[in-house]
Design a protein around this motif. Structure first.
Motif, PDB file in Angstrom:
ATOM      1  N   SER A  68      36.188 -10.526   7.197  1.00 42.50           N
ATOM      2  CA  SER A  68      34.955 -10.492   6.412  1.00 42.50           C
ATOM      3  C   SER A  68      33.789 -11.034   7.214  1.00 42.50           C
ATOM      4  O   SER A  68      33.967 -11.676   8.243  1.00 42.50           O
ATOM      5  CB  SER A  68      35.131 -11.325   5.136  1.00 42.50           C
ATOM      6  OG  SER A  68      35.429 -12.659   5.497  1.00 42.50           O
ATOM      7  N   LYS A  69      32.593 -10.743   6.725  1.00 43.52           N
ATOM      8  CA  LYS A  69      31.388 -11.299   7.350  1.00 43.52           C
ATOM      9  C   LYS A  69      30.580 -12.005   6.265  1.00 43.52           C
ATOM     10  O   LYS A  69      29.829 -11.389   5.518  1.00 43.52           O
ATOM     11  CB  LYS A  69      30.543 -10.207   8.010  1.00 43.52           C
ATOM     12  CG  LYS A  69      29.203 -10.715   8.563  1.00 43.52           C
ATOM     13  CD  LYS A  69      29.392 -11.702   9.709  1.00 43.52           C
ATOM     14  CE  LYS A  69      28.068 -12.339  10.101  1.00 43.52           C
ATOM     15  NZ  LYS A  69      27.133 -11.404  10.698  1.00 43.52           N
ATOM     16  N   SER A 104      24.143  -4.696   2.439  1.00 46.10           N
ATOM     17  CA  SER A 104      25.213  -5.146   1.535  1.00 46.10           C
ATOM     18  C   SER A 104      26.452  -5.619   2.269  1.00 46.10           C
ATOM     19  O   SER A 104      27.259  -6.365   1.710  1.00 46.10           O
ATOM     20  CB  SER A 104      25.614  -4.004   0.589  1.00 46.10           C
ATOM     21  OG  SER A 104      24.537  -3.573  -0.179  1.00 46.10           O
ATOM     22  N   PHE A 105      26.638  -5.202   3.519  1.00 44.53           N
ATOM     23  CA  PHE A 105      27.876  -5.522   4.228  1.00 44.53           C
ATOM     24  C   PHE A 105      27.981  -6.996   4.604  1.00 44.53           C
ATOM     25  O   PHE A 105      29.044  -7.462   4.978  1.00 44.53           O
ATOM     26  CB  PHE A 105      28.017  -4.647   5.474  1.00 44.53           C
ATOM     27  CG  PHE A 105      28.294  -3.213   5.148  1.00 44.53           C
ATOM     28  CD1 PHE A 105      29.567  -2.803   4.799  1.00 44.53           C
ATOM     29  CD2 PHE A 105      27.283  -2.275   5.172  1.00 44.53           C
ATOM     30  CE1 PHE A 105      29.830  -1.482   4.482  1.00 44.53           C
ATOM     31  CE2 PHE A 105      27.527  -0.944   4.860  1.00 44.53           C
ATOM     32  CZ  PHE A 105      28.808  -0.548   4.515  1.00 44.53           C
ATOM     33  N   SER A 106      26.877  -7.724   4.538  1.00 51.27           N
ATOM     34  CA  SER A 106      26.957  -9.151   4.861  1.00 51.27           C
ATOM     35  C   SER A 106      26.070  -9.979   3.946  1.00 51.27           C
ATOM     36  O   SER A 106      25.570 -11.026   4.332  1.00 51.27           O
ATOM     37  CB  SER A 106      26.561  -9.397   6.317  1.00 51.27           C
ATOM     38  OG  SER A 106      25.245  -8.975   6.561  1.00 51.27           O
ATOM     39  N   SER A 107      25.899  -9.507   2.719  1.00 54.56           N
ATOM     40  CA  SER A 107      24.961 -10.180   1.819  1.00 54.56           C
ATOM     41  C   SER A 107      25.673 -10.876   0.671  1.00 54.56           C
ATOM     42  O   SER A 107      25.181 -10.909  -0.428  1.00 54.56           O
ATOM     43  CB  SER A 107      23.955  -9.165   1.262  1.00 54.56           C
ATOM     44  OG  SER A 107      24.621  -8.191   0.500  1.00 54.56           O
ATOM     45  N   TYR A 108      26.860 -11.430   0.937  1.00 52.13           N
ATOM     46  CA  TYR A 108      27.556 -12.103  -0.140  1.00 52.13           C
ATOM     47  C   TYR A 108      28.067 -13.461   0.319  1.00 52.13           C
ATOM     48  O   TYR A 108      28.278 -13.704   1.489  1.00 52.13           O
ATOM     49  CB  TYR A 108      28.694 -11.246  -0.673  1.00 52.13           C
ATOM     50  CG  TYR A 108      29.740 -10.856   0.347  1.00 52.13           C
ATOM     51  CD1 TYR A 108      29.508  -9.808   1.234  1.00 52.13           C
ATOM     52  CD2 TYR A 108      30.952 -11.535   0.416  1.00 52.13           C
ATOM     53  CE1 TYR A 108      30.462  -9.459   2.175  1.00 52.13           C
ATOM     54  CE2 TYR A 108      31.902 -11.176   1.356  1.00 52.13           C
ATOM     55  CZ  TYR A 108      31.653 -10.135   2.232  1.00 52.13           C
ATOM     56  OH  TYR A 108      32.601  -9.786   3.163  1.00 52.13           O
ATOM     57  N   GLU A 109      28.253 -14.329  -0.656  1.00 49.82           N
ATOM     58  CA  GLU A 109      28.702 -15.692  -0.397  1.00 49.82           C
ATOM     59  C   GLU A 109      30.086 -15.881  -1.000  1.00 49.82           C
ATOM     60  O   GLU A 109      30.573 -15.053  -1.766  1.00 49.82           O
ATOM     61  CB  GLU A 109      27.725 -16.688  -1.018  1.00 49.82           C
ATOM     62  CG  GLU A 109      26.284 -16.503  -0.610  1.00 49.82           C
ATOM     63  CD  GLU A 109      26.026 -16.845   0.848  1.00 49.82           C
ATOM     64  OE1 GLU A 109      26.885 -17.519   1.455  1.00 49.82           O
ATOM     65  OE2 GLU A 109      24.972 -16.446   1.369  1.00 49.82           O
ATOM     66  N   ILE A 110      30.700 -17.016  -0.685  1.00 50.78           N
ATOM     67  CA  ILE A 110      32.035 -17.305  -1.188  1.00 50.78           C
ATOM     68  C   ILE A 110      32.064 -17.286  -2.706  1.00 50.78           C
ATOM     69  O   ILE A 110      33.013 -16.790  -3.317  1.00 50.78           O
ATOM     70  CB  ILE A 110      32.516 -18.675  -0.648  1.00 50.78           C
ATOM     71  CG1 ILE A 110      32.796 -18.567   0.857  1.00 50.78           C
ATOM     72  CG2 ILE A 110      33.760 -19.161  -1.379  1.00 50.78           C
ATOM     73  CD1 ILE A 110      33.067 -19.885   1.531  1.00 50.78           C
ATOM     74  N   ASP A 111      31.027 -17.816  -3.334  1.00 49.31           N
ATOM     75  CA  ASP A 111      31.008 -17.889  -4.797  1.00 49.31           C
ATOM     76  C   ASP A 111      30.358 -16.671  -5.440  1.00 49.31           C
ATOM     77  O   ASP A 111      30.258 -16.602  -6.665  1.00 49.31           O
ATOM     78  CB  ASP A 111      30.297 -19.169  -5.258  1.00 49.31           C
ATOM     79  CG  ASP A 111      28.869 -19.249  -4.754  1.00 49.31           C
ATOM     80  OD1 ASP A 111      28.530 -18.492  -3.820  1.00 49.31           O
ATOM     81  OD2 ASP A 111      28.091 -20.063  -5.288  1.00 49.31           O
ATOM     82  N   LEU A 134      36.141  -4.650   0.315  1.00 50.35           N
ATOM     83  CA  LEU A 134      37.113  -3.552   0.410  1.00 50.35           C
ATOM     84  C   LEU A 134      36.932  -2.775   1.709  1.00 50.35           C
ATOM     85  O   LEU A 134      37.901  -2.322   2.322  1.00 50.35           O
ATOM     86  CB  LEU A 134      36.967  -2.609  -0.784  1.00 50.35           C
ATOM     87  CG  LEU A 134      37.579  -3.102  -2.096  1.00 50.35           C
ATOM     88  CD1 LEU A 134      37.033  -2.305  -3.269  1.00 50.35           C
ATOM     89  CD2 LEU A 134      39.100  -2.999  -2.062  1.00 50.35           C
ATOM     90  N   TYR A 135      35.684  -2.625   2.140  1.00 55.56           N
ATOM     91  CA  TYR A 135      35.423  -1.971   3.427  1.00 55.56           C
ATOM     92  C   TYR A 135      35.948  -2.825   4.580  1.00 55.56           C
ATOM     93  O   TYR A 135      36.649  -2.339   5.469  1.00 55.56           O
ATOM     94  CB  TYR A 135      33.920  -1.721   3.596  1.00 55.56           C
ATOM     95  CG  TYR A 135      33.516  -1.460   5.026  1.00 55.56           C
ATOM     96  CD1 TYR A 135      33.807  -0.244   5.648  1.00 55.56           C
ATOM     97  CD2 TYR A 135      32.872  -2.445   5.774  1.00 55.56           C
ATOM     98  CE1 TYR A 135      33.461  -0.022   6.972  1.00 55.56           C
ATOM     99  CE2 TYR A 135      32.513  -2.230   7.084  1.00 55.56           C
ATOM    100  CZ  TYR A 135      32.812  -1.007   7.683  1.00 55.56           C
ATOM    101  OH  TYR A 135      32.479  -0.794   9.000  1.00 55.56           O
ATOM    102  N   GLN A 136      35.610  -4.088   4.567  1.00 53.76           N
ATOM    103  CA  GLN A 136      35.979  -4.961   5.679  1.00 53.76           C
ATOM    104  C   GLN A 136      37.485  -5.189   5.767  1.00 53.76           C
ATOM    105  O   GLN A 136      38.010  -5.441   6.851  1.00 53.76           O
ATOM    106  CB  GLN A 136      35.214  -6.286   5.563  1.00 53.76           C
ATOM    107  CG  GLN A 136      33.730  -6.106   5.844  1.00 53.76           C
ATOM    108  CD  GLN A 136      32.882  -7.267   5.383  1.00 53.76           C
ATOM    109  OE1 GLN A 136      33.311  -8.107   4.601  1.00 53.76           O
ATOM    110  NE2 GLN A 136      31.642  -7.318   5.852  1.00 53.76           N
ATOM    111  N   THR A 137      38.175  -5.095   4.643  1.00 55.58           N
ATOM    112  CA  THR A 137      39.629  -5.252   4.670  1.00 55.58           C
ATOM    113  C   THR A 137      40.354  -3.931   4.933  1.00 55.58           C
ATOM    114  O   THR A 137      41.577  -3.916   5.058  1.00 55.58           O
ATOM    115  CB  THR A 137      40.140  -5.854   3.341  1.00 55.58           C
ATOM    116  OG1 THR A 137      39.569  -5.138   2.243  1.00 55.58           O
ATOM    117  CG2 THR A 137      39.763  -7.325   3.226  1.00 55.58           C
TER     118      THR A 137
END
Length: 520
Positions: free
Chosen positions: A194-195, A321-328, A336-339
């Motif tokens: 993940s990123k 969107s590919f790196s715009s999320y946090e743990i929470d 799903l893409y990164q995995t």
């Protein structure tokens, strides 16, 4: 001498010395190390060759030139200088808690220090990391840092947000030392699945160059079609004969089952190396990649966020969107893409828009099988027999038997995964009919609305409408009122309209109704 095939050896040195097959990726790696300094992040799904890339970099920076004889980099103008290396694989460190992770990072760093005869005085992992980098540099020149699966401790605890946050804090301080010690570092390379955003994990490492979606490194991991045919020609010929196919037919089926993973806007796809190598080794079409690990945490996330599974067929995301999320605040789609369960199918420069879907048949079939096991009460081992009966009944247009079998899959669903709206029942239907292998579409658009589901067999087209706590008659009336069948009137197959009503009390099919739509 014929090469050995192996998917269990990740050390470049061992692969070469044991005469195992190595698909030459040293051109990409050489381009990566050409600059006098560099700090990189590279994301790929599990079992896609990240660890082997790390090991190959290690051998290069150890100056082991003879291992590369016959490979691209051997013939290039490279000095083969030996560098001190700090290499850590986070997937090999237990990390049930932040304290355990901290202890294991400290232990790994102290082993490296001992091997290099360096005495450390610090106690915390990030302090030891900084001290080790500086001491190695003083003794031996600039340092190379190789970190594999940087995010494994976070992903292992992703559903325990309190612990995941503590782990994030440990890693944030740890990785921050790479920038703090930049003057002592020749090269650093960090891999993961993940990123997470810069603020989340890499906030103190904002000079990291993310090459995950760089077109220049789109095929650094995974096998291209050309590489497969070049390196595995002997096995392809043998397996084509074993499967009673022509070479062309065999290659086409390999492509359908295993190819399709795409990691940049450039329209080039690769095979998962584990799946392809095992297919060559065993000569059979099986779900090899999926057998190496189950996506348990992903299934739990899908349940937690009530995700509509049929959307996997086509999802559109902006590049950000590919790196715009946090743990929470995890977003299911980029994860799903990164995995590796979804991949890029199309890219539109105008709007910087990516379309995602399943990469190939292996991933789609295997993932849907696991979804069936998770979302229905039928055990995965028992599902194939019921699916076969369902297929036979559908082909024969025996809808009484079809609904008897469907009831088994809908019966006694655990309350905590039962959604109180019609989309949940659409999801189960999509899963089952995808497993059947029939053409299945859900929420099909027409000029008057959206059909819940359409299933096509050789002789029939079934148009289905689902209702919750209403009646099948209301469902049939909606199909007729909105004329969902209009787009199929010129099709030679028989049109069957089906209304299905579910009750939220039990999650089961309460009743259903069928009408044949006669064409004028």
């Amino acid at each position: 001498m014929k090469k050995y095939l192996s998917t269990s050896i990740y050390t470049f040195r061992d692969i070469i010395n044991e005469n195992c097959m190595y698909v030459d990726k040293t051109k990409d790696i050489f381009n990566l190390i050409l600059k006098p300094k560099g700090q990189y992040f590279f994301s790929r799904p599990r079992r896609f060759g990240k660890s082997l890339t790390i090991s190959t970099l290690e051998s290069i920076f150890l100056g082991e030139k003879e291992l590369f004889k016959g490979l691209y980099i051997y013939e290039q103008d490279y000095d083969w200088k030996k560098y001190p290396i700090i290499q850590i694989a986070l997937n090999n460190l237990s990390s049930g808690t932040a304290e355990e992770l901290e202890e294991n990072i400290v232990f790994a760093l102290r082993k490296i220090a001992k091997r290099n005869k360096i005495k450390l005085i610090s106690s915390r992992s990030y302090q030891i990391f900084q001290e080790l980098i500086e001491e190695l540099s003083y003794e031996n020149g600039k340092v190379v840092i190789l970190i594999d699966e940087y995010d494994k401790p976070i992903l292992d605890n992703i559903l325990n947000l309190e612990e995941a946050e503590k782990i994030r804090q440990v890693l944030k301080k740890f990785y921050g030392q790479i920038k703090a010690c930049e003057e002592y570092i020749r090269f650093s390379f960090i891999t993961g699945v993940s990123k997470f955003t810069q603020v989340s994990v890499f906030s103190d490492l904002n000079n990291l160059d993310d090459i995950s979606m760089d077109v220049n490194y789109a095929t650094m991991c995974g096998f291209t079609q050309e590489e497969c045919e070049k390196y595995f020609a002997e096995w392809i010929n043998e397996n084509a004969e074993k499967n009673k196919m022509s070479k062309g037919q065999y290659l086409e089926k390999l492509k359908e089952v295993y190819n399709g993973s795409r990691f940049s806007e450039k329209n080039v796809t690769v095979y998962n190396p584990v799946s392809f190598t095992k297919a060559m080794e065993h000569g059979k079409f099986k779900h090899y990649w999926f057998e190496t690990g189950t996506p348990t945490f992903l299934l739990k996330l899908l349940k937690k966020y009530d995700y509509f599974i049929p959307n996997f067929e086509s999802i559109q995301l902006k590049a950000s969107s590919f790196s715009s999320y946090e743990i929470d605040r995890l977003r299911v789609e980029p994860l799903l893409y990164q995995t590796g369960y979804l991949t890029i199918k199309d890219y539109q420069l105008d709007g910087d828009l990516y379309t995602l879907s399943y990469p190939n048949r292996e991933v789609k079939e295997a993932f849907v099988e696991y979804l069936s096991d998770y979302f229905t009460p039928v055990e995965r081992e028992k599902a194939p027999v019921l699916i076969d009966h369902l297929r036979s009944a559908l082909l024969a247009n025996n809808l009484e038997e079809v609904f008897e079998i469907l009831q088994i899959f809908y019966a006694k669903i655990d309350y905590d995964i039962k959604l109180q709206h019609e989309k949940y029942y659409q999801t189960i239907f999509y899963i089952l009919f995808t497993l059947l292998g029939f053409r299945i579409k859900v929420e099909v658009s027409t000029n008057k609305g959206r059909m819940d589901a359409v299933v096509k067999t050789e002789n029939y087209i079934y148009i289905l409408e689902f209702k919750l706590n209403k009646s099948p008659e209301i469902a049939i009336a909606q199909i007729k009122e909105k004329e969902y069948y209009q787009k199929y009137l010129l099709d030679k197959r028989e049109l069957i309209l089906i209304g299905v009503n579910f009750t939220s009390k039990t999650g089961e099919i309460e009743n259903w109704k069928v009408e044949e739509k006669r064409k004028s």
